[in-house]
Design an enzyme around this catalytic site. Structure first.
Site, PDB file in Angstrom:
ATOM      1  N   THR A   1       1.037  -1.211  -0.108  1.00 55.22           N
ATOM      2  CA  THR A   1       0.047   0.110  -0.120  1.00 55.22           C
ATOM      3  C   THR A   1       0.792   1.402  -0.009  1.00 55.22           C
ATOM      4  O   THR A   1       0.527   2.091  -0.750  1.00 55.22           O
ATOM      5  CB  THR A   1      -1.077  -0.151   1.251  1.00 55.22           C
ATOM      6  OG1 THR A   1      -1.838  -1.103   0.945  1.00 55.22           O
ATOM      7  CG2 THR A   1      -1.885   1.280   1.164  1.00 55.22           C
TER       8      THR A   1
HETATM    9  P1  AMP Z   1      -1.417  -3.217   3.375  1.00 54.19           P
HETATM   10  O1  AMP Z   1      -1.215  -3.978   4.591  1.00 54.19           O
HETATM   11  O2  AMP Z   1      -0.591  -2.801   2.286  1.00 54.19           O
HETATM   12  O3  AMP Z   1      -2.764  -3.869   2.746  1.00 54.19           O
HETATM   13  O4  AMP Z   1      -2.116  -1.848   3.850  1.00 54.19           O
HETATM   14  C1  AMP Z   1      -3.677  -1.498   3.765  1.00 54.19           C
HETATM   15  C2  AMP Z   1      -3.835  -0.716   5.140  1.00 54.19           C
HETATM   16  O5  AMP Z   1      -3.330   0.179   5.469  1.00 54.19           O
HETATM   17  C3  AMP Z   1      -5.300  -0.440   4.950  1.00 54.19           C
HETATM   18  O6  AMP Z   1      -6.179  -1.343   5.733  1.00 54.19           O
HETATM   19  C4  AMP Z   1      -5.187   0.856   6.308  1.00 54.19           C
HETATM   20  O7  AMP Z   1      -5.310   0.330   7.584  1.00 54.19           O
HETATM   21  C5  AMP Z   1      -3.736   1.333   6.277  1.00 54.19           C
HETATM   22  N1  AMP Z   1      -3.563   2.629   5.869  1.00 54.19           N
HETATM   23  C6  AMP Z   1      -3.760   3.306   4.738  1.00 54.19           C
HETATM   24  N2  AMP Z   1      -3.706   4.462   4.667  1.00 54.19           N
HETATM   25  C7  AMP Z   1      -3.085   4.917   5.938  1.00 54.19           C
HETATM   26  C8  AMP Z   1      -2.772   5.924   6.376  1.00 54.19           C
HETATM   27  N3  AMP Z   1      -2.678   7.060   5.520  1.00 54.19           N
HETATM   28  N4  AMP Z   1      -2.089   5.927   7.478  1.00 54.19           N
HETATM   29  C9  AMP Z   1      -2.057   4.632   8.236  1.00 54.19           C
HETATM   30  N5  AMP Z   1      -2.798   3.494   7.836  1.00 54.19           N
HETATM   31  C10 AMP Z   1      -2.962   3.413   6.613  1.00 54.19           C
HETATM   32 ZN    ZN Z   2      -3.167  -1.509  -0.541  1.00 53.78          ZN
HETATM   33 ZN    ZN Z   3      -3.759  -4.951   1.732  1.00 56.32          ZN
END
Ligand code: AMP
Ligand code: ZN
Ligand code: ZN
Length: 414
Positions: free
Chosen positions: A79
């Site tokens: 992400t």
């Molecule tokens: P991933 O672990 O790569 O799937 O990341 C997705 C998660 O990142 C989402 O479910 C959010 O909880 C988290 N996330 C997204 N944007 C933000 C942000 N700006 N600050 C902190 N956490 C975030």
């Molecule tokens: Zn993502």
């Molecule tokens: Zn994810």
């Protein structure tokens, strides 16, 4: 023909919708062109074709705009690296957000220890030293274009001395409607670049898998938010002067099975830190034999391991001291784990991402509708690093140097 579908949809939404967006005093010129950049986390390139999800607003945007067959993310397909590549046009090795979890051995934290970055670490995400390069909101603000960010990764830090005029602390519990209403309010006050973020499709994809019915419901929730946005813009007379650009940071593959790192590595003695998951890595202790470590991990099934400097060039994943000295790239469907972890926590049952960005299940969407984009066009795949230059041209600002392709931007812009 072009606008009729979305206008009809707006009427339908109005008819069935009691709460409308706030009507605070608004000073902006509704005829000034604006860009709304919308991220739907974990929205795979083929989700628009699903028959188990009703997404009329997205369907209308696709019909009236331009869609790239796929948006190819950067490696690692996580992400934060991808969100920051989308807004800087840089690969992670250049913009510094090389993972969701990062160590920087050249940078100390407040206690003087090696600085660590993770999504939930408020000190880190708000610390501008982590965020290299120039995100589009900084480019825009520097050229007199006001911006607003509903929690895009990086937008909670001051970068090169600049912040978005409007920004928010990330709150995953904030209802989508409130996010959209903030974006509308900011546009009403003259912001010409606004970003939105929706995490529910990624969350459902992780828990239930990409093909699950829960993931289809999460798509419908996002579609309702898109309808609220389109309707709010139309009410303000701004729909035809606003570019809506929908992107995703990566796709989603079915459940990961564990690769047991502790079968071949003495975690206590040989590692300072391990980056677990679908994009793995090892920070070795000073006494560890790195070549031998790489050879042992590489000999495991379903995984490739490299010294950082030997990672194949197409990954663009070498030229940063924040990349772990040992890089571990599992096959899709596998994840770097340990026996201890699986015994205590079990395996997640659902979906995952983070893999090689050449894997099609990791590819996302690019859909854009508005004055800067042609209608009813489908183009070849774009790369995540192309998006920054496209946004700059839609906004009429001069981009900072970036890795995007002008030819790719030409293909999607009017
Ligand atoms: P991933 O672990 O790569 O799937 O990341 C997705 C998660 O990142 C989402 O479910 C959010 O909880 C988290 N996330 C997204 N944007 C933000 C942000 N700006 N600050 C902190 N956490 C975030
Ligand atoms: Zn993502
Ligand atoms: Zn994810």
């Amino acid at each position: 023909m072009r606008r009729s579908f979305l206008s009809l949809l707006a009427l339908l939404v109005l008819a069935g919708c009691s709460a409308s967006a706030p009507t605070a005093p608004e000073s902006g010129d509704p005829t000034a062109r604006a860009v709304v950049l919308i991220s739907i986390d974990g929205f795979r390139h083929d989700y628009p074709e699903r028959t188990d999800a009703e997404t009329p607003t997205m369907d209308a945007l696709i019909a009236e705009g331009v869609r790239a067959e796929r948006l190819v993310p950067v490696y690692p397909t996580k992400t934060f690296p991808n969100h920051y590549s989308l807004v800087t046009g840089l690969h992670p090795e250049a913009h510094g957000i090389v993972g969701n979890t990062i160590l920087d051995p050249t940078m100390g934290d407040a206690r003087g220890d090696t600085a660590r970055f993770s999504l939930g670490n408020r000190d880190a995400v708000t610390d501008g030293r982590w965020w290299l390069g120039e995100p589009i909101w900084v480019t825009a603000e520097r050229q007199g274009v006001r911006t607003g960010t509903v929690s895009w990764p990086g937008s909670e830090a001051e970068i090169n001395g600049v912040r978005p005029t409007n920004w928010m602390v990330y709150d995953g519990d904030l209802p989508y409607a409130a996010r959209v209403d903030s974006a509308l309010t900011w546009i009403g006050r003259g912001a010409r670049l606004v970003t939105l973020y929706f995490e529910g499709v990624d969350t459902a994809g992780h828990r239930f898998g990409p093909d699950a019915e829960e993931t289809a419901r999460a798509m419908e929730d996002v579609d309702a938010a898109l309808a609220r946005l389109a309707d709010g813009l139309r009410q303000r007379g701004a729909l035809e002067t606003t570019d809506l650009v929908i992107v995703s940071d990566h796709g989603m593959a079915p459940v990961s099975q564990p690769i047991f790192l502790d079968d071949v590595v003495d975690l206590e003695r040989e590692t300072v830190a391990v980056i677990w998951g679908e994009a793995g890595g090892v920070w070795p202790t000073p006494s560890a034999d790195v070549d031998d470590l790489v050879a042992r991990i590489d000999a495991l099934d379903h995984v490739e391991a490299y010294r950082r400097e030997d990672v194949p060039a197409r990954f663009h994943h070498r030229a940063s001291e924040r990349i772990p000295p040992v890089v571990i790239i599992p096959e899709p469907g596998w994840t770097v784990s340990s026996r201890g972890y699986v015994e205590n926590r079990g395996m997640p049952s659902g979906g995952a991402h983070g893999y090689d960005n050449a894997v099609e299940a990791m590819h996302g969407v690019f859909i854009a509708r508005g004055p800067s984009f042609p209608d009813g066009v489908v183009t070849e795949p774009l790369s995540a690093v192309d998006v920054y230059g496209i946004l700059a041209r839609a906004l009429g600002v001069t981009p900072a140097p970036n890795a995007g392709s002008d030819a790719a931007a030409d293909r999607v812009l009017r």
